[in-house]
Design a protein around this motif. Structure first.
Motif, mmCIF file in Angstrom:
data_model
loop_
_atom_site.group_PDB
_atom_site.id
_atom_site.type_symbol
_atom_site.label_atom_id
_atom_site.label_comp_id
_atom_site.label_asym_id
_atom_site.label_seq_id
_atom_site.Cartn_x
_atom_site.Cartn_y
_atom_site.Cartn_z
ATOM 1 N N LEU A 28 -11.386 -27.116 -15.374
ATOM 2 C CA LEU A 28 -10.407 -26.673 -14.386
ATOM 3 C C LEU A 28 -11.034 -25.755 -13.340
ATOM 4 O O LEU A 28 -10.639 -25.791 -12.170
ATOM 5 N N LEU A 29 -11.983 -24.932 -13.735
ATOM 6 C CA LEU A 29 -12.679 -24.106 -12.745
ATOM 7 C C LEU A 29 -13.415 -24.981 -11.744
ATOM 8 O O LEU A 29 -13.422 -24.695 -10.536
ATOM 9 N N LYS A 30 -14.039 -26.031 -12.224
ATOM 10 C CA LYS A 30 -14.735 -26.961 -11.335
ATOM 11 C C LYS A 30 -13.749 -27.656 -10.407
ATOM 12 O O LYS A 30 -13.989 -27.771 -9.190
ATOM 13 N N ALA A 31 -12.625 -28.105 -10.956
ATOM 14 C CA ALA A 31 -11.626 -28.791 -10.139
ATOM 15 C C ALA A 31 -11.069 -27.869 -9.064
ATOM 16 O O ALA A 31 -10.886 -28.275 -7.908
ATOM 17 N N ASP A 32 -10.791 -26.624 -9.419
ATOM 18 C CA ASP A 32 -10.261 -25.663 -8.455
ATOM 19 C C ASP A 32 -11.261 -25.400 -7.333
ATOM 20 O O ASP A 32 -10.911 -25.414 -6.151
ATOM 21 N N ALA A 33 -12.519 -25.165 -7.691
ATOM 22 C CA ALA A 33 -13.534 -24.859 -6.683
ATOM 23 C C ALA A 33 -13.752 -26.027 -5.728
ATOM 24 O O ALA A 33 -13.982 -25.829 -4.532
ATOM 25 N N GLU A 34 -13.678 -27.231 -6.240
ATOM 26 C CA GLU A 34 -13.935 -28.408 -5.401
ATOM 27 C C GLU A 34 -12.737 -28.781 -4.540
ATOM 28 O O GLU A 34 -12.909 -29.330 -3.444
ATOM 29 N N ALA A 35 -11.531 -28.458 -4.994
ATOM 30 C CA ALA A 35 -10.338 -28.961 -4.305
ATOM 31 C C ALA A 35 -9.633 -27.935 -3.440
ATOM 32 O O ALA A 35 -8.970 -28.312 -2.462
ATOM 33 N N HIS A 36 -9.744 -26.642 -3.748
ATOM 34 C CA HIS A 36 -8.844 -25.654 -3.164
ATOM 35 C C HIS A 36 -9.560 -24.606 -2.326
ATOM 36 O O HIS A 36 -10.658 -24.148 -2.654
ATOM 37 N N LEU A 174 -20.614 -20.642 -10.673
ATOM 38 C CA LEU A 174 -19.680 -21.251 -9.731
ATOM 39 C C LEU A 174 -18.738 -20.206 -9.140
ATOM 40 O O LEU A 174 -18.502 -20.161 -7.929
ATOM 41 N N LEU A 175 -18.198 -19.327 -9.988
ATOM 42 C CA LEU A 175 -17.267 -18.320 -9.481
ATOM 43 C C LEU A 175 -17.972 -17.254 -8.649
ATOM 44 O O LEU A 175 -17.376 -16.711 -7.721
ATOM 45 N N VAL A 176 -19.220 -16.974 -8.968
ATOM 46 C CA VAL A 176 -19.967 -16.045 -8.110
ATOM 47 C C VAL A 176 -20.113 -16.639 -6.709
ATOM 48 O O VAL A 176 -19.894 -15.956 -5.703
ATOM 49 N N ALA A 177 -20.446 -17.926 -6.631
ATOM 50 C CA ALA A 177 -20.592 -18.580 -5.329
ATOM 51 C C ALA A 177 -19.273 -18.599 -4.565
ATOM 52 O O ALA A 177 -19.224 -18.301 -3.365
ATOM 53 N N THR A 178 -18.174 -18.938 -5.248
ATOM 54 C CA THR A 178 -16.880 -18.950 -4.559
ATOM 55 C C THR A 178 -16.491 -17.542 -4.125
ATOM 56 O O THR A 178 -15.881 -17.360 -3.073
ATOM 57 N N GLY A 179 -16.853 -16.538 -4.923
ATOM 58 C CA GLY A 179 -16.505 -15.166 -4.571
ATOM 59 C C GLY A 179 -17.265 -14.655 -3.363
ATOM 60 O O GLY A 179 -16.696 -13.973 -2.503
ATOM 61 N N ILE A 180 -18.560 -14.966 -3.275
ATOM 62 C CA ILE A 180 -19.327 -14.535 -2.101
ATOM 63 C C ILE A 180 -18.827 -15.267 -0.863
ATOM 64 O O ILE A 180 -18.709 -14.687 0.228
#
Length: 491
Positions: A28-36, A174-180
């Motif tokens: 789900l973390l992967k799906a969220d990062a890719e879609a939203h 993944l979350l570090v990348a989305t956060g930056i």
């Protein structure tokens, strides 16, 4: 290059995790990062989906609950490609077009989010989390020429800080990348910023203090003493008249007007020296967990229904990640800069909520054995030791994983962490409870002990609702409860 979506145990690691729930979270973390997109509305309301999923997972939620959280929150998200949402970002970079030579060109613009995510994902994969944070958040190059990436990290009610924090805590690149990437598209509001190098360094105190007068920071004044100065300063009197309908942005504008209040806040916060040893920095993180909890849950009024301010609550949820940042940041000066930067939204949020005053006596009057409404009566056998006594956290956690509002389990995680780390502290052992002259820094603060976290958790559940016990979902307070006039109406 794809960033792994794998995770490790969180700080709490409450029993309940399973191979199925871990695999579900990672997918789900992967799906969220890719879609939203990181904002689910163009005005800057943040996507909390990954936060909610991880908070529930860390509290032991099964895969079925985690899937239900995702399905519900995904309904309101915007697509990462804003063209699909009716925007026309043709003039903005596409993934692959942000490079080292131009990466600062689109700072503060949410239309560049997907391109920034691709850029920082590539950096994290190739250079690792620590090096990416050093180069693109902490370095002089990342903060000069109006880049201000460290300040952007704590902008937006600390949401980029929280996003990166989840990545650091759970080992999610993944979350570090989305956060930056999220930090990069936030406004810096540099006009309100006191750079870390403008703070005063204090001589080490080595924790010395009057015998019997509690614990003190190892360098410089305690954060409680800074809060005392904020309360005592006539220059920081909240803007009048009170406007019950003012948006957060309007309250910020009112606070900044004329510059006098901001200069005074900088004067006070500029005294903050985090220290220069791991032990000193850990103590500062402890201070912030305690004080943020007291600000969110101890600023009500006697004989009134408790209120929990929505923005003060974010001080609680964000403080949980300080240990993970300190552990993941190798450079001591960067650690010090992080804490000094974190303290600035802490002070600003206090001011734009009307300078709410911690009422330690009120907070300690709340029960230290919070129970859900109408619980079934226990029926202990005669051989059962201790009769009907129980651990209140078990019922709290069991209910909170089902909370429909993401901030409820997020807040609870900080309170449970505080109880786990500091729950055994006795009265008078809160860092900075005593001032230099041996007086209390705040009235009644010497009576606060480690039970403050379970008391706050009871207020949280009673306010936001024990949703699996028949209570309706409650609400966070948005009245800016520091103003006296915010309390004129009925509960």
């Amino acid at each position: 290059m794809a960033v792994p979506s794998t995770i490790r145990r969180g700080l709490l690691n409450f029993p309940g995790a399973s191979p199925a729930s871990k695999a579900t979270v990672e997918a789900l973390l992967k799906a969220d990062a890719e879609a939203h997109h990181c904002f689910f509305r163009s005005v800057g309301f943040h996507n909390h989906l990954s936060h909610h999923v991880l908070a529930a997972y860390d509290l032991g939620a099964p895969a079925s609950v985690i899937n239900a959280i995702y399905d519900e929150e995904a309904k309101v998200q915007r697509p990462i490609d804003l063209k699909l949402d009716g925007a026309t970002p043709e003039a903005y970079p596409k993934p692959g077009e942000v490079k080292d030579s131009n990466w600062t060109n689109w700072l503060g613009d949410q239309k560049a989010y997907s391109a920034y995510l691709a850029f920082f994902s590539d950096k994290v994969v190739n250079f690792g989390v620590a090096k990416t944070l050093e180069d693109y958040v902490f370095s002089a190059a990342a903060n000069g020429n109006n880049s201000h990436m460290l300040l952007r990290l704590v902008s937006g009610a600390l949401h980029p800080f929280i996003q990166v924090g989840y990545g650091l805590e759970f080992g999610s690149d993944l979350l570090v990348a989305t956060g930056i990437a999220q930090a990069a598209v936030h406004a810096s509001q540099a006009f309100a910023y006191l750079p870390p190098d403008k703070f005063a360094d204090a001589p080490p105190t080595n924790g010395s203090h009057p015998v019997g007068k509690g614990r003190q920071p190892r360098s410089g004044p305690s954060i409680l003493s800074l809060l005392r100065q904020i309360y005592d300063s006539p220059k920081l009197t909240p803007v009048l008249p009170y406007d019950p309908d003012a948006l957060f942005s309007k309250r910020v504008k009112d606070f900044m007007e004329g510059g006098t209040r901001l200069s005074e806040l900088h004067r006070i916060l500029g005294q903050f020296d985090p220290g220069s040893t791991p032990e000193a920095l850990d103590d500062r993180a402890e201070e912030l967990v305690f004080i943020s909890t007291m600000l969110a849950f101890g600023t009500g009024r006697a004989h009134r229904k408790p209120r929990v301010d929505f923005f003060l609550m974010h001080l609680v949820t964000s403080s949980l990640f300080l240990p993970s940042y300190l552990k993941s940041t190798p450079n001591m000066e960067h650690k010090r800069a992080l804490l000094r930067t974190f303290l600035q939204p802490w002070g600003s949020i206090i001011m734009v909520r009307g300078r709410p005053r911690v009422n330690a006596k009120l907070l300690m009057s709340y029960t230290d054995n919070p129970l859900p409404p109408n619980p079934p009566p226990p029926k202990p056998q005669p051989a059962a030791l201790g009769g009907e006594a129980a651990n209140p956290w078990l019922a709290i956690v069991a209910d909170a994983i089902h909370a429909p509002e993401s901030h409820t389990p997020k807040t609870l995680r900080t309170l449970l962490y505080g109880a786990t780390r500091y729950g055994a502290l006795a009265k008078g052992e809160v860092i900075g409870a005593w001032g230099p002259g041996g007086q209390e820094t705040l009235p009644g603060i010497s009576e606060v002990d480690g039970t403050v976290f379970v008391r706050a958790a009871g207020v949280l559940m009673d306010t936001l609702g024990w949703v699996t016990h028949g209570q309706k979902e409650g609400n966070w307070d948005r009245s800016a409860l520091g103003w006296d006039d915010a309390w004129k109406g009925e509960d």
